[in-house]
Design a protein around this motif. Structure first.
Motif, PDB file in Angstrom:
ATOM      1  N   ASN A 131       0.825  -1.206   0.000  1.00 49.94           N
ATOM      2  CA  ASN A 131       0.000   0.000   0.000  1.00 49.94           C
ATOM      3  C   ASN A 131       0.859   1.256   0.000  1.00 49.94           C
ATOM      4  OD1 ASN A 131      -3.037  -0.837   0.509  1.00 49.94           O
ATOM      5  ND2 ASN A 131      -1.778  -2.191   1.769  1.00 49.94           N
ATOM      6  N   GLU A 132       0.330   2.274  -0.646  1.00 51.81           N
ATOM      7  CA  GLU A 132       1.042   3.556  -0.695  1.00 51.81           C
ATOM      8  C   GLU A 132       1.033   4.205   0.677  1.00 51.81           C
ATOM      9  OE1 GLU A 132       0.752   7.885  -2.973  1.00 51.81           O
ATOM     10  OE2 GLU A 132      -0.344   6.140  -3.755  1.00 51.81           O
ATOM     11  N   CYS A 133       2.180   4.762   1.049  1.00 50.30           N
ATOM     12  CA  CYS A 133       2.305   5.454   2.332  1.00 50.30           C
ATOM     13  C   CYS A 133       3.032   6.773   2.072  1.00 50.30           C
ATOM     14  CB  CYS A 133       3.090   4.576   3.313  1.00 50.30           C
ATOM     15  SG  CYS A 133       3.221   5.259   4.976  1.00 50.30           S
ATOM     16  N   SER A 134       2.240   7.845   1.935  1.00 51.50           N
ATOM     17  CA  SER A 134       2.817   9.142   1.570  1.00 51.50           C
ATOM     18  C   SER A 134       2.016  10.258   2.227  1.00 51.50           C
ATOM     19  CB  SER A 134       2.792   9.315   0.042  1.00 51.50           C
ATOM     20  OG  SER A 134       1.458   9.303  -0.431  1.00 51.50           O
ATOM     21  N   ARG A 187      -6.270  -4.467  10.005  1.00 53.15           N
ATOM     22  CA  ARG A 187      -6.977  -3.676   8.991  1.00 53.15           C
ATOM     23  C   ARG A 187      -6.118  -2.487   8.585  1.00 53.15           C
ATOM     24  NH1 ARG A 187     -12.505  -1.429  11.038  1.00 53.15           N
ATOM     25  NH2 ARG A 187     -13.154  -3.601  10.712  1.00 53.15           N
ATOM     26  N   ASN A 188      -6.064  -2.228   7.300  1.00 54.60           N
ATOM     27  CA  ASN A 188      -5.308  -1.067   6.814  1.00 54.60           C
ATOM     28  C   ASN A 188      -6.105  -0.333   5.743  1.00 54.60           C
ATOM     29  OD1 ASN A 188      -4.017  -3.662   5.292  1.00 54.60           O
ATOM     30  ND2 ASN A 188      -4.169  -1.921   3.869  1.00 54.60           N
ATOM     31  N   THR A 189      -5.837   0.955   5.627  1.00 59.45           N
ATOM     32  CA  THR A 189      -6.471   1.715   4.552  1.00 59.45           C
ATOM     33  C   THR A 189      -6.055   1.112   3.218  1.00 59.45           C
ATOM     34  OG1 THR A 189      -4.628   3.290   4.810  1.00 59.45           O
ATOM     35  CG2 THR A 189      -6.743   3.904   5.760  1.00 59.45           C
ATOM     36  N   PHE A 190      -7.029   0.972   2.323  1.00 62.20           N
ATOM     37  CA  PHE A 190      -6.791   0.276   1.057  1.00 62.20           C
ATOM     38  C   PHE A 190      -6.383   1.269  -0.014  1.00 62.20           C
ATOM     39  CE2 PHE A 190      -8.594  -2.112  -2.720  1.00 62.20           C
ATOM     40  CZ  PHE A 190      -7.555  -3.027  -2.758  1.00 62.20           C
ATOM     41  N   GLN A 191      -5.097   1.318  -0.274  1.00 61.03           N
ATOM     42  CA  GLN A 191      -4.543   2.214  -1.281  1.00 61.03           C
ATOM     43  C   GLN A 191      -3.359   1.517  -1.965  1.00 61.03           C
ATOM     44  OE1 GLN A 191      -4.562   5.221   1.724  1.00 61.03           O
ATOM     45  NE2 GLN A 191      -2.358   5.038   2.120  1.00 61.03           N
ATOM     46  N   PRO A 192      -3.660   0.475  -2.736  1.00 60.57           N
ATOM     47  CA  PRO A 192      -2.605  -0.339  -3.355  1.00 60.57           C
ATOM     48  C   PRO A 192      -1.705   0.468  -4.280  1.00 60.57           C
ATOM     49  CG  PRO A 192      -4.750  -0.824  -4.324  1.00 60.57           C
ATOM     50  CD  PRO A 192      -4.999   0.024  -3.124  1.00 60.57           C
ATOM     51  N   ASP A 238     -12.499   1.281   0.968  1.00 58.53           N
ATOM     52  CA  ASP A 238     -11.744   2.073   1.942  1.00 58.53           C
ATOM     53  C   ASP A 238     -10.670   1.286   2.692  1.00 58.53           C
ATOM     54  OD1 ASP A 238     -13.300   4.378   1.406  1.00 58.53           O
ATOM     55  OD2 ASP A 238     -14.889   3.588   2.705  1.00 58.53           O
ATOM     56  N   PHE A 239     -10.904   0.007   2.920  1.00 61.86           N
ATOM     57  CA  PHE A 239      -9.919  -0.734   3.718  1.00 61.86           C
ATOM     58  C   PHE A 239      -9.760  -2.180   3.241  1.00 61.86           C
ATOM     59  CE2 PHE A 239     -13.942  -1.525   5.913  1.00 61.86           C
ATOM     60  CZ  PHE A 239     -13.889  -2.890   6.133  1.00 61.86           C
ATOM     61  N   PHE A 240      -8.642  -2.736   3.631  1.00 66.05           N
ATOM     62  CA  PHE A 240      -8.339  -4.151   3.378  1.00 66.05           C
ATOM     63  C   PHE A 240      -8.099  -4.780   4.741  1.00 66.05           C
ATOM     64  CE2 PHE A 240      -5.550  -7.735   2.385  1.00 66.05           C
ATOM     65  CZ  PHE A 240      -6.183  -8.291   1.281  1.00 66.05           C
ATOM     66  N   GLU A 241      -8.789  -5.905   5.006  1.00 67.32           N
ATOM     67  CA  GLU A 241      -8.762  -6.497   6.342  1.00 67.32           C
ATOM     68  C   GLU A 241      -8.528  -8.004   6.269  1.00 67.32           C
ATOM     69  OE1 GLU A 241     -11.933  -5.415   9.287  1.00 67.32           O
ATOM     70  OE2 GLU A 241     -12.401  -7.557   9.154  1.00 67.32           O
ATOM     71  N   VAL A 242      -7.653  -8.467   7.133  1.00 64.81           N
ATOM     72  CA  VAL A 242      -7.412  -9.904   7.255  1.00 64.81           C
ATOM     73  C   VAL A 242      -7.547 -10.269   8.732  1.00 64.81           C
ATOM     74  CG1 VAL A 242      -5.818 -11.826   6.880  1.00 64.81           C
ATOM     75  CG2 VAL A 242      -5.794  -9.868   5.304  1.00 64.81           C
ATOM     76  N   SER A 243      -8.319 -11.331   9.005  1.00 69.63           N
ATOM     77  CA  SER A 243      -8.447 -11.793  10.387  1.00 69.63           C
ATOM     78  C   SER A 243      -7.963 -13.227  10.482  1.00 69.63           C
ATOM     79  CB  SER A 243      -9.895 -11.683  10.866  1.00 69.63           C
ATOM     80  OG  SER A 243     -10.734 -12.596  10.189  1.00 69.63           O
TER      81      SER A 243
END
Length: 344
Positions: free
Chosen positions: A267-270, A289-294, A329-334
């Motif tokens: 994911n982009e982190c800027s 869970r993280n914000t989804f911005q591939p 908005d988000f990508f989540e793995v449990s």
């Protein structure tokens, strides 16, 4: 110890006593004239004596046969058992009839020998069936135990292969981070190396463990996120909310580390798109869970080793699946909690 083998003997138990009582009653009944009540004691005593003889012979032959047949297929062992019963019964039956012929001075037709032989075969099998069934049951249980041990060994080998696949992948990503930080901030690069050493020390110390306490891995996840925080600054935000009681529960080793690593890698982190990572417990699962911005359109394919490897490892430990959710908005793995018995 003199090295001599202790012979295996039939145990005299309640079942044997009942079998002998029933056999004696049947022998007596078959040799009693129901109209007059007269008992043919000659036949009764001979049959009972022959039954006792068969029992003693089988008491010696059956344990011997079972020792010899320890590595035989079940069909061959049963065939040998039936053959021994037939031979013993036929020999004893023939001897009994010969004795009776000599005493009564008469000759019995062939059909008497056949019917008597069949009766003695059934009687012989009846005397030994409980013992043989017990031996087969013990053998079956032993076979199940050996199969279970083999399955566990295969699962362990497969798990180790999957985990060994993750370690080089993690090292490659960490070295990329370090190479990017050195020209930007040499001083913090040293701090990063110290944190990396802590992470790799954790990997080495827990290399032989299938599962680990959540609290133990959480400390390493914090160190790992701190490393990236040095690089990305305020562009990276994370929140690790786990109750103290949940920290003693177990997860697959390096499970959270894999998920956090994937979130940062893909994911982009800027400053334009800050990345937020949240880690929390939801019932019997730990959620990342993280914000989804591939970074690119091949995001789902690019998670290859990390996520698919984690799913494969969990399949070897528990039937509870790794769950993935994706929204705009988000990508989540449990990942599910699992039993600590997975440790080795």
């Amino acid at each position: 110890m003199n090295g001599r083998k202790t012979p295996i003997k039939f145990a005299i138990n309640r079942t044997d006593a009942i079998s002998w009582s029933i056999s004696a009653a049947l022998i007596l009944l078959l040799n009693t004239n129901l109209k007059t009540g007269e008992v043919n004691w000659t036949w009764t005593l001979l049959i009972f004596a022959s039954a006792l003889t068969i029992s003693r012979i089988q008491e010696y032959l059956m344990p011997l046969l079972m020792r010899r047949a320890a590595n035989w297929p079940v069909q061959r062992m049963l065939g040998a058992y039936v053959l021994v019963c037939v031979l013993v019964a036929t020999i004893i039956s023939t001897l009994v009839l010969i004795i009776i012929q000599l005493v009564k001075k008469e000759v019995f037709p062939a059909r008497v020998y056949v019917s008597s032989g069949l009766t003695y075969v059934l009687m012989t099998i009846a005397f030994t069936s409980v013992y043989v069934i017990q031996q087969l049951t013990d053998r079956w249980k032993k076979s199940l135990l050996q199969q279970e041990q083999l399955n566990q060994a295969l699962l362990r080998a497969e798990y180790d292969a999957l985990k060994n696949q993750v370690n080089p992948h993690f090292l490659f990503n960490s070295l990329n981070i370090l190479s990017a930080l050195i020209p930007e901030d040499p001083e913090n690069a040293v701090n990063l190396v110290e944190r990396l050493s802590k992470v790799f020390r954790y990997n080495l110390q827990n290399n032989d463990r299938v599962t680990v306490e959540l609290g133990t891995e959480l400390k390493i996840v914090e160190a790992y996120l701190f490393i990236h925080k040095m690089r990305f600054g305020e562009n990276l935000q994370y929140d690790l909310s786990v109750d103290k009681t949940d920290k003693t529960r177990s997860i697959v080793t390096q499970g959270l580390l894999t998920l956090v690593e994937n979130a940062l890698k893909h994911n982009e982190c800027s400053s334009e798109k800050p990345l937020t990572i949240s880690l929390f417990v939801d019932g019997d699962r730990v959620v990342v869970r993280n914000t989804f911005q591939p970074k690119n359109k091949q995001f789902l394919e690019s998670t290859g080793i990390g996520l698919s490897n984690l799913k494969s490892r969990y399949k070897l430990v528990t039937t509870a699946p790794v769950e993935v959710k994706e929204t705009a908005d988000f990508f989540e793995v449990s990942i599910p909690f699992c039993s600590a018995s997975g440790n080795s």
